[in-house]
Write an enzyme that holds these catalytic residues in place. Structure first.
Site, PDB file in Angstrom:
ATOM      1  N   GLU A   4      -5.114  -1.601   2.107  1.00  0.00           N
ATOM      2  CA  GLU A   4      -4.223  -1.910   0.733  1.00  0.00           C
ATOM      3  C   GLU A   4      -4.679  -0.849  -0.172  1.00  0.00           C
ATOM      4  OE1 GLU A   4      -1.995  -3.872   1.070  1.00  0.00           O
ATOM      5  OE2 GLU A   4      -2.601  -5.042   2.571  1.00  0.00           O
ATOM      6  N   CYS A  28      -3.564  -2.279  -8.805  1.00  0.00           N
ATOM      7  CA  CYS A  28      -2.882  -1.309  -7.784  1.00  0.00           C
ATOM      8  C   CYS A  28      -1.578  -1.362  -8.029  1.00  0.00           C
ATOM      9  CB  CYS A  28      -3.615  -1.801  -6.454  1.00  0.00           C
ATOM     10  SG  CYS A  28      -3.128  -3.387  -6.076  1.00  0.00           S
TER      11      CYS A  28
END
Length: 479
Positions: free
Chosen positions: A213, A247
């Site tokens: 990720e 993110c």
């Protein structure tokens, strides 16, 4: 932690996972309930640790962006775990009838989790919850940049779990390097693309499957028909929560040319509505370290040096130093005020790297095709945000771009949807988790076929001849 300790814990979990390959549903539920108790009883302690690591990040902010997400994940997982865990029946093709098949979802064994610093509780315990639900043992390596949170996680996990079930490994970069080289059955990493490449290389030595990720430059597209004030508020929230250290935060805005001044004022109003002041506001997080802050300021200096215009979004009482950058007091010096950047180009650092801070480049466009071309010219982003009313244009954007996930007329919220997978594509990562998709990702899908007593498969055995030809002719007509 020494290398010997690291391998001792891994060996303990490895042997336990091989001794109990079938982990009953009752055991899985009991482990999740222990995790639930950990969060309920010690949530304030973890929030205080996060505050200590950031310097300025209120317990209320941590409650919203970390604890609430984890509690919801636990509730959803406990509710659906019986269905996810049971045997998955599949249709049997005509040529194999009357046999039958199904899929057994089995634990992989030992799952490693390498967590980042920006959401040091949620992004550590979230993957661990899914791994435990799938019946795995878990080793967690939290970030060395949040030492208070890491220490609390280690103490609390040690209090609620046996080391052969779930263990936290503290340590610096050298420990993380050794950790990523262990012979896990699966390794899940959340962090930067550059470090993700190194993790994948280390895992490849043992053919360890990975879920990465990562980040990337997530675009925010404003259509000509969007509600500018509504879009600005939602973009400001998505960008400024945790001071942009997210993110999936909007990384740049694609705006119809001619709306620059209107967007600036709308973004300013929205930012000041969310944060009446930035300096000393506990709900507005600090940039984690002085090194991270220096990187952000260097990005702005470089952009200004190459002709970009920086528009600061400040509270009325902000002080200024000689360079035009806000100069806060020592106690809150890492609370960086938001800044819009106009005239950014692809040669600038802030358009080449994920920003990870409260800086928002605004790129003007003339035609819809310019938007698609700008997005497709770079690596595929982790998230994409679309604001507009025209569904036909929206669907064209979704069809002609590839991103990990999308929120339409909002930001961040696809991450919070219980039944949507979360993951990247290309440079923004691979593999998706959350909900049932995460459970499947961290399980082995074992295919099982049971032959019937009255099978006709032997009719296809050699020696081949006229009977075989007749049967194959029949199969070509009917299958």
């Amino acid at each position: 932690m020494t290398q010997m300790d690291l391998h001792r814990i891994f060996d303990l979990q490895y042997q336990a996972s091989r001794a109990q390959t079938d982990v009953p549903l009752l055991v899985r539920r009991e482990r999740l309930l222990r995790m639930q108790a950990l969060l309920e009883e010690h949530g304030p302690v973890l929030a205080a640790a996060v505050q200590a690591d950031f310097g300025m990040r209120s317990a209320r902010l941590t409650e919203m962006v970390e604890m609430l997400v984890l509690r919801n994940l636990l509730k959803h997982t406990l509710r659906h775990l019986p269905r996810w865990s049971r045997r998955q029946r599949v249709r049997t093709p005509l040529m194999l009838m009357p046999g039958r098949g199904w899929i057994e979802r089995q634990p992989l064994g030992v799952v490693g989790v390498i967590a980042p610093w920006n959401y040091p509780v949620q992004l550590a315990l979230g993957p661990a919850i899914t791994a435990l639900a799938a019946g795995n043992r878990v080793m967690l390596k939290p970030s060395e940049l949040t030492p208070h949170t890491s220490a609390q996680l280690a103490a609390l996990v040690g209090q609620f779990f046996a080391p052969e079930e779930f263990a936290v490994i503290e340590g610096d970069v050298s420990v993380a390097t050794q950790f990523s080289g262990l012979h896990f059955d699966h390794l899940l990493f959340t962090g930067s693309t550059a470090v993700g490449r190194r993790v994948a290389q280390a895992a490849a030595a043992h053919l360890t499957p990975t879920t990465l990720e990562l980040g990337g430059k997530s675009p925010c597209i404003l259509a000509h028909d969007c509600d500018l004030d509504d879009a600005a508020l939602k973009i400001a929230h998505g960008k400024l929560v945790n001071a942009g250290q997210t993110c999936i935060a909007p990384d740049y805005v694609l705006l119809p040319r001619g709306q620059e001044a209107a967007f600036t004022e709308a973004f300013r109003r929205a930012s000041q509505r969310l944060f009446p002041r930035f300096a000393g506001n506990p709900d507005y997080a600090s940039i984690l370290t002085k090194r991270h802050l220096a990187r952000l300021r260097q990005m702005l200096r470089q952009a200004q040096g190459q002709g970009a215009h920086v528009e600061w979004i400040e509270d009325a009482g902000a002080r200024q130093d000689g360079t035009g950058e806000p100069a806060w007091g020592d106690a809150v010096e890492r609370q960086m005020a938001p800044a819009l950047v106009f005239g950014a180009t692809g040669q600038m650092q802030l358009m080449q790297e994920e920003i990870f801070g409260p800086i928002l480049p605004v790129i003007s466009y003339d035609r819809f095709d310019d938007v698609v071309q700008a997005i497709n010219a770079g690596p595929r982003p982790l998230a994409l945000y679309w604001f507009g009313r025209d569904e036909k244009t929206r669907d064209a954007v979704l069809a002609r771009t590839v991103s990990g996930g999308v929120s339409v007329n909002d930001t961040l919220l696809h991450f919070a949807h219980d039944n949507l997978p979360f993951g990247g594509v290309g440079d923004s990562g691979w593999g998706a988790y959350h909900s049932e998709q995460g459970f499947v990702r961290l399980s082995h899908q074992k295919a099982v076929f049971v032959q019937s007593r009255w099978s006709a498969a032997s009719l296809l055995y050699p020696p081949y001849g006229a009977r075989f030809d007749r049967i194959m002719g029949w199969m070509r007509r009917w299958l």
